[in-house]
Design an enzyme around this catalytic site. Structure first.
Site, short mmCIF file in Angstrom:
data_model
loop_
_atom_site.label_atom_id
_atom_site.label_comp_id
_atom_site.label_asym_id
_atom_site.label_seq_id
_atom_site.Cartn_x
_atom_site.Cartn_y
_atom_site.Cartn_z
N TYR A 151 34.22 31.89 47.13
CA TYR A 151 35.43 31.69 47.54
C TYR A 151 35.99 29.99 46.80
CZ TYR A 151 38.93 30.96 50.92
OH TYR A 151 40.50 30.90 51.46
N LYS A 155 39.04 28.76 44.88
CA LYS A 155 39.95 28.09 45.59
C LYS A 155 39.44 26.60 44.44
CE LYS A 155 41.61 30.08 48.31
NZ LYS A 155 43.15 30.61 48.37
#
Length: 302
Positions: A151, A155
């Protein structure tokens, strides 16, 4: 029903109820912007449609779905789009040494490649309106968020891509804002979580891993509505020269959510600060002591 003459328009991805996209749709609508809300299934958007918003089916991982959405939006707006909010995304929490690569690829497919595809597809409409693209990044992009390597990486990719997109669109008068979201109440953890593998080297702190699974929704988390108000308020600010945007007008970077200001400040002190905070926050310092003690005991037995 479509926008009134002169009314600004916004397309938002990932508008499932109780999520950030849904709250953003309500806030843009409340401020007089014509909202085009999207989700994989329009059946979940009936409350937004009842308020007069357009609702469209959209799967950001499917090129044909994006193409159809682009065509539908052009019919609604006449070929311009003032705001594109790339909010759709997913999380994936598991130690970097235990990853399921299919899950990792799915995370990048939605968080990164889907976002890139939307920017490319709707660039013509944004340019026509000299509009603003808002890409939803995260504090995770600059924070070593334990057990969230995929994750975090997705990002960080959004952040780097958006910075480059910003300068490429600048000659056309279009803008890109990067939303560095902290802990915000959302549906990001609604997907069933992966279990820590039985042979994981982190089994001794399995309880800490379980705590980490819902950390973003339990630690200094702000209300979705509050985040939406701040983001939309900043998106609607007037333009200022590049060098003054940090303090006035519509910013290039938007920080909000639990711990956002602290993380922003910590980055100015050096990455070792955030590394140290995260190391202790998820009890990896205690785990290290346990491992060192085990090593000492093993040496005694030899």
């Amino acid at each position: 029903m479509g926008p009134l003459p002169g009314q600004k328009t916004v397309l938002i991805t990932g508008c499932t109820p109780a999520g950030i996209g849904h709250a953003l749709a309500l806030e843009f609508h409340a401020r007089g912007i014509y909202v085009i809300a999207t989700a994989r299934r329009t059946s979940v958007l009936t409350d937004l449609a009842a308020l007069g918003m357009s609702t469209l089916a959209l799967d950001v991982t499917k090129p044909e779905s994006i193409k159809t959405c682009h065509e539908e939006v052009a019919k609604i707006t006449g070929g311009t789009l003032d705001f594109l909010v790339n909010n759709a995304g997913r999380t994936y929490t598991l130690p970097a040494t235990d990853l399921n690569m299919d899950e990792a690829r799915d995370t990048f497919e939605i968080n990164v490649f889907g976002l890139m595809s939307m920017c490319a597809a709707f660039a013509d409409q944004i340019i026509a309106a000299k509009g603003l693209i808002i890409n939803m990044a995260s504090l995770s992009a600059i924070t070593p968020y334990a057990f969230g390597s995929v994750y975090c990486a997705s990002k960080a990719a959004v952040m780097a891509y958006s910075r480059t997109l910003r300068i490429e669109l600048r000659p056309f008068g279009a803008r890109v804002m990067i939303a560095m979201a902290g802990n915000v109440r959302s549906l990001i953890n609604s997907k069933p979580h992966a279990d820590l593998p039985a042979d994981s080297i982190y089994q001794p702190i399995e309880a800490e891993f379980q705590r980490r699974l819902t950390f973003s929704q339990t630690h200094k988390t702000i209300k979705t509505e509050d985040f939406a108000q701040k983001l939309v308020g900043n998106a609607l600010k007037p333009e200022w020269p590049v060098m003054l945007r940090r303090w006035f007008g519509r910013p290039d970077w938007f920080y909000a959510g639990g711990s956002a200001n602290r993380v922003w400040f910590a980055t100015s002190l050096g990455e070792w600060v955030l590394d140290s905070i995260m190391y202790r926050m998820f009890k990896l310092d205690r785990f290290e002591k346990v491992l060192r003690e085990q090593e000492r005991q093993q040496r005694k037995l030899k």
